[in-house]
Scaffold this active site. Structure first.
Site, mmCIF file in Angstrom:
data_model
loop_
_atom_site.group_PDB
_atom_site.id
_atom_site.type_symbol
_atom_site.label_atom_id
_atom_site.label_comp_id
_atom_site.label_asym_id
_atom_site.label_seq_id
_atom_site.Cartn_x
_atom_site.Cartn_y
_atom_site.Cartn_z
ATOM 1 N N ARG A 99 2.754 29.602 -55.867
ATOM 2 C CA ARG A 99 1.542 28.728 -55.728
ATOM 3 C C ARG A 99 0.168 29.008 -54.908
ATOM 4 O O ARG A 99 -0.732 29.629 -55.208
ATOM 5 C CB ARG A 99 1.416 27.338 -56.119
ATOM 6 N N ASP A 160 -9.553 21.697 -73.595
ATOM 7 C CA ASP A 160 -9.182 20.733 -73.238
ATOM 8 C C ASP A 160 -9.363 19.493 -74.283
ATOM 9 O O ASP A 160 -8.400 19.167 -74.750
ATOM 10 C CB ASP A 160 -8.184 20.410 -72.020
ATOM 11 N N HIS A 188 -7.421 21.178 -64.965
ATOM 12 C CA HIS A 188 -7.249 21.937 -66.672
ATOM 13 C C HIS A 188 -5.875 22.316 -66.005
ATOM 14 O O HIS A 188 -5.370 23.523 -65.682
ATOM 15 C CB HIS A 188 -7.848 22.377 -66.778
HETATM 16 N N1 LIG Z 1 -10.091 27.482 -68.562
HETATM 17 C C1 LIG Z 1 -9.178 26.786 -69.150
HETATM 18 O O1 LIG Z 1 -9.351 26.114 -70.810
HETATM 19 C C2 LIG Z 1 -8.342 28.737 -70.066
HETATM 20 C C3 LIG Z 1 -8.718 29.534 -68.833
HETATM 21 N N2 LIG Z 1 -7.994 30.619 -69.072
HETATM 22 C C4 LIG Z 1 -7.801 31.971 -67.876
HETATM 23 O O2 LIG Z 1 -9.257 32.516 -68.002
HETATM 24 C C5 LIG Z 1 -8.710 33.546 -67.151
HETATM 25 C C6 LIG Z 1 -8.927 35.014 -67.984
HETATM 26 O O3 LIG Z 1 -8.161 35.068 -69.256
HETATM 27 P P1 LIG Z 1 -7.654 36.281 -70.283
HETATM 28 O O4 LIG Z 1 -9.355 36.742 -70.474
HETATM 29 O O5 LIG Z 1 -6.741 36.384 -71.568
HETATM 30 O O6 LIG Z 1 -7.237 37.107 -69.031
HETATM 31 P P2 LIG Z 1 -6.661 38.860 -69.162
HETATM 32 O O7 LIG Z 1 -6.181 39.363 -68.286
HETATM 33 O O8 LIG Z 1 -6.885 39.212 -70.707
HETATM 34 O O9 LIG Z 1 -8.283 39.371 -68.401
HETATM 35 C C7 LIG Z 1 -9.088 38.938 -66.993
HETATM 36 C C8 LIG Z 1 -9.910 40.085 -66.373
HETATM 37 O O10 LIG Z 1 -10.393 40.028 -65.237
HETATM 38 C C9 LIG Z 1 -10.751 40.930 -64.732
HETATM 39 N N3 LIG Z 1 -11.359 40.946 -63.269
HETATM 40 C C10 LIG Z 1 -9.957 40.630 -62.099
HETATM 41 N N4 LIG Z 1 -10.230 40.576 -60.718
HETATM 42 C C11 LIG Z 1 -11.509 40.357 -61.225
HETATM 43 C C12 LIG Z 1 -12.880 40.536 -60.234
HETATM 44 N N5 LIG Z 1 -12.800 39.995 -58.643
HETATM 45 N N6 LIG Z 1 -14.127 40.355 -60.964
HETATM 46 C C13 LIG Z 1 -14.170 40.860 -62.000
HETATM 47 N N7 LIG Z 1 -13.291 40.982 -63.681
HETATM 48 C C14 LIG Z 1 -11.698 40.575 -62.716
HETATM 49 C C15 LIG Z 1 -9.082 41.986 -65.386
HETATM 50 O O11 LIG Z 1 -10.103 43.155 -64.852
HETATM 51 C C16 LIG Z 1 -9.183 41.707 -66.812
HETATM 52 O O12 LIG Z 1 -9.886 42.634 -67.886
HETATM 53 C C17 LIG Z 1 -7.391 32.857 -67.074
HETATM 54 O O13 LIG Z 1 -7.341 33.094 -65.792
HETATM 55 C C18 LIG Z 1 -6.939 32.359 -67.687
HETATM 56 O O14 LIG Z 1 -5.592 31.724 -67.173
HETATM 57 C C19 LIG Z 1 -7.251 31.099 -70.064
HETATM 58 C C20 LIG Z 1 -7.673 30.006 -71.409
HETATM 59 C C21 LIG Z 1 -8.398 28.938 -71.148
HETATM 60 O O1 LIG Z 2 -2.740 29.276 -69.356
HETATM 61 C C1 LIG Z 2 -3.741 30.222 -69.467
HETATM 62 O O2 LIG Z 2 -3.931 31.309 -68.995
HETATM 63 C C2 LIG Z 2 -4.072 30.096 -70.220
HETATM 64 C C3 LIG Z 2 -4.673 28.458 -70.010
HETATM 65 O O3 LIG Z 2 -5.135 28.039 -69.455
HETATM 66 C C4 LIG Z 2 -4.936 27.891 -71.678
HETATM 67 O O4 LIG Z 2 -4.848 28.052 -72.775
HETATM 68 O O5 LIG Z 2 -5.205 26.443 -71.907
#
Ligand SMILES: NC(=O)C1=CN([C@@H]2O[C@H](COP(=O)(O)OP(=O)(O)OC[C@H]3O[C@@H](n4cnc5c(N)ncnc54)[C@H](O)[C@@H]3O)[C@@H](O)[C@H]2O)C=CC1
Ligand SMILES: O=C([O-])CC(=O)C(=O)O
Length: 329
Positions: A99, A160, A188
């Site tokens: 973590r 959520d 979250h």
């Molecule tokens: N708060 C919420 O409810 C949720 C949060 N998430 C989070 O959202 C985030 C993104 O998810 P996805 O799009 O599925 O992931 P993904 O892996 O498909 O895309 C993430 C993108 O961020 C880019 N990236 C990495 N470092 C970067 C930086 N320093 N500057 C700019 N871009 C950068 C990567 O190149 C990649 O294209 C993850 O951390 C995921 O856990 C996902 C679902 C719900």
């Molecule tokens: O765990 C993840 O990356 C996706 C996430 O936050 C969610 O779906 O709530």
């Protein structure tokens, strides 16, 4: 009258949430059907080509509201003049990562982005952090931006919130639009607490209508809190369309206001309300108006809810202490 376009910066634009998000921003769902937007896409250097591909598709949609797309790997350029920033790109946890490693890796992303927001964003900047761990990433970015009012940094718990509404609708047969005043408290993460004790279903108290604490404790709360993991299990990839939709909802509600008699859930810096230590970015029930939000005050927190809120807030405090020990805040 021609309105000045709003500058919207999206980080992680080439990722899966970015792909689901950008068309909806450009088509007017984020800010409204009469608000032109300019997009700034921030990606890491190796992903610039993929971001370019997405931008080509946005061009091909010929959205009347889209007034330009810039793509960059430099946060100072990406946040220059930004009015709204969606911080989606984050370092996912990979095998063998502790973590602390995850928090440190994300510190390397959110600290410089916070500084760039501090130095270059517009005075009215509003920031939503989506990338996980969202609440603590928001805290890191906020700490790096001392000149920006702290309340402009928010974290996404709207997914959520929406998940909880959908589960309640499925349980009771009510329409989603009949469910109001649902609250997500805390982080979250799997410790979050979806609270239905103040929620209403077609004007009736949701907890009384359901009248089943065992269902709440053993079905509803774990289903909502672990829904992200269930989606990953089913889809082989994390939630993207629903996460993008929630990001749209979060900013739209923040800018355009909550409906009379209803509220939403947002991860925001605590002012000490409901015993949540000041400064932690925790989810609260909020109303919004004229681009500002306020915590809903005066809710009675019962014996069922109190320890659940406290447990999630305790986790947030531990995350804060960990990033403090790493010198990230
Ligand atoms: N708060 C919420 O409810 C949720 C949060 N998430 C989070 O959202 C985030 C993104 O998810 P996805 O799009 O599925 O992931 P993904 O892996 O498909 O895309 C993430 C993108 O961020 C880019 N990236 C990495 N470092 C970067 C930086 N320093 N500057 C700019 N871009 C950068 C990567 O190149 C990649 O294209 C993850 O951390 C995921 O856990 C996902 C679902 C719900
Ligand atoms: O765990 C993840 O990356 C996706 C996430 O936050 C969610 O779906 O709530």
């Amino acid at each position: 009258m021609t309105r000045t376009p709003v500058n919207v910066t999206v980080t992680g634009a080439a990722g899966q949430i970015g792909y689901a998000l950008l068309c909806r921003i450009a088509s007017g769902h984020l800010l409204g059907p009469d608000v032109p937007v300019k997009l700034r896409l921030l990606e890491i250097t190796p992903a610039l080509g993929a971001a370019q591909g997405t931008a080509m598709e946005l061009d091909d949609c010929a959205f009347p509201l889209l007034r330009g797309i810039d793509i960059t790997d430099d946060p100072n350029v990406a946040f220059d003049g930004a009015n709204v920033a969606l911080l989606v790109g984050a370092r996912p946890r990979t095998k063998g990562m502790e973590r602390g490693d995850l928090l440190e890796a994300n510190g390397g992303i959110f600290k410089p982005q916070g500084r760039a927001i501090n130095d270059h964003a517009a005075d009215d900047i509003k920031v939503l952090v989506v990338g996980n761990p969202a609440n603590t990433n928001a805290l890191i970015a906020q700490a790096a931006a001392p000149d920006v009012p702290a309340e402009r940094f928010t974290a996404m718990t709207r997914l959520d919130h929406n998940r909880a509404i959908s589960q309640l609708a499925a349980k009771t047969g009510a329409a989603v639009s009949d469910i109001k005043r649902l609250t997500i408290w805390g982080n979250h993460s799997a410790t979050q607490y979806p609270d239905i004790f103040h929620a209403e279903i077609a004007g009736k108290n949701a907890a009384e209508l359901i009248g089943d604490e065992a269902w709440l404790a053993d079905a509803f709360i774990p289903t909502v809190a672990k829904r992200g993991a269930a989606i990953i299990e089913a889809r082989g990839a994390s939630s993207a369309a629903s996460a993008a939709n929630a990001a749209i909802d979060h900013v739209h509600t923040w800018v355009n206001g909550t409906a009379d008699g209803d509220w939403t859930s947002m991860g925001i810096p605590s002012d000490g309300s409901y015993g949540v230590p000041e400064g932690l970015i925790s989810s609260f029930p909020v109303t919004t108006k004229d681009g500002a939000y306020e915590i809903v005050q005066g809710l009675d927190i019962n014996e069922f809810s109190r320890p659940r809120i406290d447990a999630s807030v305790q986790e947030l405090a531990e995350e804060r202490d960990a990033v403090r020990a790493l010198g990230l805040i």
